[in-house]
Design a protein around this motif. Structure first.
Motif, short mmCIF file in Angstrom:
data_model
loop_
_atom_site.label_atom_id
_atom_site.label_comp_id
_atom_site.label_asym_id
_atom_site.label_seq_id
_atom_site.Cartn_x
_atom_site.Cartn_y
_atom_site.Cartn_z
N PHE A 73 0.80 -1.22 0.00
CA PHE A 73 0.00 0.00 0.00
C PHE A 73 0.83 1.27 0.00
CE2 PHE A 73 -2.03 -3.42 2.35
CZ PHE A 73 -3.12 -3.66 1.52
N THR A 74 2.13 1.12 0.04
CA THR A 74 2.97 2.33 0.08
C THR A 74 4.37 2.06 -0.47
OG1 THR A 74 3.78 4.13 1.49
CG2 THR A 74 3.86 1.93 2.45
N GLU A 75 4.94 3.12 -0.99
CA GLU A 75 6.38 3.14 -1.21
C GLU A 75 6.98 3.58 0.12
OE1 GLU A 75 8.02 2.97 -4.52
OE2 GLU A 75 6.08 2.00 -4.89
N TRP A 76 8.21 3.20 0.35
CA TRP A 76 8.83 3.61 1.61
C TRP A 76 9.96 4.60 1.35
CZ3 TRP A 76 6.50 2.04 5.96
CH2 TRP A 76 5.77 0.84 5.95
N GLN A 77 10.16 5.46 2.32
CA GLN A 77 11.36 6.29 2.31
C GLN A 77 12.24 5.73 3.42
OE1 GLN A 77 10.71 10.53 3.35
NE2 GLN A 77 12.52 10.17 4.63
N ASN A 78 13.41 5.22 3.05
CA ASN A 78 14.29 4.66 4.08
C ASN A 78 14.56 5.72 5.13
OD1 ASN A 78 14.39 2.25 2.81
ND2 ASN A 78 16.47 2.48 2.01
N TYR A 79 14.46 5.32 6.36
CA TYR A 79 14.67 6.30 7.43
C TYR A 79 15.09 5.57 8.70
CZ TYR A 79 13.94 9.59 11.14
OH TYR A 79 14.16 10.37 12.23
N GLN A 80 16.21 5.97 9.27
CA GLN A 80 16.69 5.39 10.52
C GLN A 80 16.59 6.48 11.58
OE1 GLN A 80 18.59 2.18 10.66
NE2 GLN A 80 17.92 1.74 8.57
N HIS A 81 15.81 6.22 12.59
CA HIS A 81 15.54 7.24 13.59
C HIS A 81 16.72 7.42 14.56
CE1 HIS A 81 12.99 9.97 15.68
NE2 HIS A 81 12.78 9.22 16.75
N ASP A 113 24.17 4.05 17.31
CA ASP A 113 23.44 5.20 17.85
C ASP A 113 21.96 5.24 17.45
OD1 ASP A 113 25.48 6.38 19.26
OD2 ASP A 113 26.12 7.70 17.61
N ARG A 114 21.51 4.29 16.63
CA ARG A 114 20.12 4.37 16.17
C ARG A 114 19.15 4.08 17.33
NH1 ARG A 114 19.98 0.10 11.68
NH2 ARG A 114 21.13 -0.94 13.33
N TYR A 115 17.96 4.68 17.23
CA TYR A 115 16.97 4.48 18.30
C TYR A 115 16.38 3.07 18.25
CZ TYR A 115 13.80 6.23 21.89
OH TYR A 115 13.16 6.46 23.09
N PHE A 148 13.82 -3.74 9.34
CA PHE A 148 13.10 -2.83 8.43
C PHE A 148 12.76 -1.54 9.18
CE2 PHE A 148 12.01 -7.20 7.23
CZ PHE A 148 12.50 -7.21 5.93
N GLN A 149 13.25 -0.43 8.66
CA GLN A 149 12.94 0.87 9.26
C GLN A 149 12.69 1.86 8.13
OE1 GLN A 149 15.44 2.21 12.51
NE2 GLN A 149 16.51 0.25 12.60
N ALA A 150 11.57 2.55 8.21
CA ALA A 150 11.23 3.48 7.13
C ALA A 150 10.02 4.31 7.54
CB ALA A 150 10.89 2.70 5.86
N VAL A 151 9.73 5.32 6.73
CA VAL A 151 8.43 6.00 6.85
C VAL A 151 7.75 5.89 5.49
CG1 VAL A 151 8.88 7.61 8.76
CG2 VAL A 151 9.64 8.22 6.45
N PRO A 152 6.42 5.82 5.47
CA PRO A 152 5.72 5.75 4.18
C PRO A 152 6.06 7.00 3.37
CG PRO A 152 4.20 5.33 6.01
CD PRO A 152 5.48 5.82 6.62
N ALA A 153 6.42 6.81 2.11
CA ALA A 153 6.93 7.95 1.32
C ALA A 153 5.95 9.11 1.28
CB ALA A 153 7.26 7.48 -0.10
N ARG A 154 4.64 8.82 1.21
CA ARG A 154 3.66 9.91 1.19
C ARG A 154 2.89 10.01 2.51
NH1 ARG A 154 -0.19 9.30 -2.18
NH2 ARG A 154 0.20 7.09 -2.47
N ALA A 173 19.21 16.30 15.30
CA ALA A 173 18.51 15.01 15.32
C ALA A 173 17.02 15.23 15.05
CB ALA A 173 18.68 14.36 16.69
N ALA A 174 16.34 14.18 14.61
CA ALA A 174 14.90 14.30 14.39
C ALA A 174 14.20 14.59 15.72
CB ALA A 174 14.35 13.01 13.77
N THR A 175 14.63 13.88 16.76
CA THR A 175 14.03 14.10 18.08
C THR A 175 15.12 14.36 19.12
OG1 THR A 175 12.14 12.67 17.57
CG2 THR A 175 12.60 13.05 19.90
N VAL A 176 14.91 15.38 19.94
CA VAL A 176 15.78 15.62 21.08
C VAL A 176 14.93 15.52 22.35
CG1 VAL A 176 17.33 17.24 22.24
CG2 VAL A 176 17.35 17.09 19.74
#
Ligand code: UDP
Length: 380
Positions: free
Chosen positions: A74-82, A184-186, A191-197, A279-282
């Motif tokens: 149902f989605t393309e993914w955008q690779n993302y490591q938090h 250092d990843r959270y 598999f780690q990603a966010v849905p591209a849209r 960072a994305a989150t502090v």
């Protein structure tokens, strides 16, 4: 007219609606109280052109390949490591606490000594919950555990839950264990990603099917009543299946008391600069009243002279005023939940699924796994 009624169009409801509609050719009525689908992973593009998560940062991560493959339809993914940092003594250091963090917070000789004690006591790569490290009898490890407890866990947990780490379930602080390593990843899932849209687009793609009728802005009481063992849909006896993903106490008019939750006030701010933080989150365990700041541009990169940040202020959940986010696992709450769960047994065609209905601290992948399992069980 409908074979299956599903209350709640969050992840649990969306997966089950999609499965019943496409795999069993069932007519599904999906009822959602809010004005939008996707539950607490709802996201939208804000006035700054940035994709924001309205109910707080949602980062998808899983080791469950089947869940990953299922959502990938149902989605393309955008690779993302938090990556998360915590402000400790004025310095943003990697979280979960790991050997890199150790070297950032202590002078060289002390960091080296503590590292060698850790490596003597634990295998490289081991993850240790803070409450376990605190039980250590070694004086150096005791010192380190007290430091991490005080600087990372105690005050954050007091803000987040209104309680100390000892007062809440140990599984909660164990979500962020100390790592004997340098990753250092959270999260460390495969598999780690966010849905591209975004998650909303993902959920829409799941449920916009010919067999699914979606009703937004509709409290389930407007369409459904339960009298004794009978379910009534629009005033007529309903013989199909009911999947309930809302708060379980509400299904039974809170007759055994309201189940307690923790809520969060989300405060979004526009900053007139390209970036706010690295960072994305502090996390701010010890400073301010908010627990953390998330900068969404660092999750969904976009060109803009402005950036949107989110400050999270935990607060008590009050029905009708704010949203329930986290179940509060007090003994009293667990006992009340058990009573509601027993009550469900009188309604064999009703299934409670998801974070609210099962009163569990599910992550997104856990919810999808659970919904897929329920579908398999019900269609066996
Ligand atoms: N926690 C903490 N300090 C931190 C991060 C987490 O004390 O800097 C504790 C806190 O009790 C929190 C729990 O660990 O509720 C789980 O954290 P997580 O980041 O998994 O929470 P979520 O993102 O689900 O809100």
């Amino acid at each position: 007219m409908f074979d299956v009624v599903i209350i709640g169009a969050g992840l649990a409801g969306a997966v089950l609606a999609e499965r019943f509609a496409t795999q069993s050719d069932k007519k599904v009525l999906l009822v959602e109280r809010r004005q939008h689908v996707a539950g607490n992973c709802y996201d939208k593009v804000d006035g700054n052109g940035i994709l924001i998560h309205k109910y707080g940062p949602h980062l998808f991560h899983t080791d469950d390949e089947e869940v990953w493959n299922y959502l990938s339809k149902f989605t393309e993914w955008q690779n993302y490591q938090h990556h998360v940092k915590a402000l400790v003594d004025g310095q943003a250091v990697p979280l979960p606490f790991n050997l890199n963090t150790l070297h950032k917070v202590f002078p060289k000789s002390l960091a080296e000594r503590l590292e060698s004690v850790l490596l003597k006591n634990y295998p490289y790569g081991k993850k240790i919950p803070i409450l376990e490290l605190k039980k250590s009898s070694d004086a150096d490890l005791q010192f380190l555990a007290d430091f991490i407890y005080e600087k990372i866990f105690l005050h954050y947990t007091e803000k987040q839950w209104g309680q100390t780490p000892e007062q809440i379930s140990g599984a909660v602080t164990a979500r962020v264990p100390i790592l004997i390593g340098r990753d250092d990843r959270y999260f460390h899932d495969k598999f780690q990603a966010v849905p591209a849209r975004g998650y909303t687009a993902l959920v829409k793609k799941m449920i916009f099917q010919k067999n699914i009728k979606l009703m937004l802005n509709t409290d389930f009481h407007e369409v459904l009543n339960i009298h004794g063992h009978e379910i009534y849909l629009f005033g007529h006896k309903f013989y199909g299946r009911l999947i309930y993903t809302g708060q379980l106490d509400e299904l039974f008019d809170c007759k055994f008391g309201a189940l307690p939750y923790r809520s969060v006030k989300m405060k979004f701010e526009t900053i007139h600069a390209e970036n706010f933080q690295t960072a994305a989150t502090v996390n701010y365990p010890n400073d301010y009243d908010f627990t953390r700041i998330t900068e969404f541009k660092n999750i969904h990169p976009v060109q803009s002279s402005r950036t949107t940040i989110l400050k999270e202020y935990p607060q008590e959940y009050v029905a009708g005023k704010n949203s329930p986010y986290y179940p509060l696992f007090t003994d009293e709450a667990k006992a009340a939940y058990e009573k509601y769960f027993e009550e469900l047994k009188n309604l064999p065609r009703v299934k409670a699924v998801g974070r609210l209905a099962e009163y569990r601290y599910f992550d997104m992948d856990d919810v999808v796994r659970r919904a897929l399992n329920v579908f398999a069980e019900l269609s066996a």
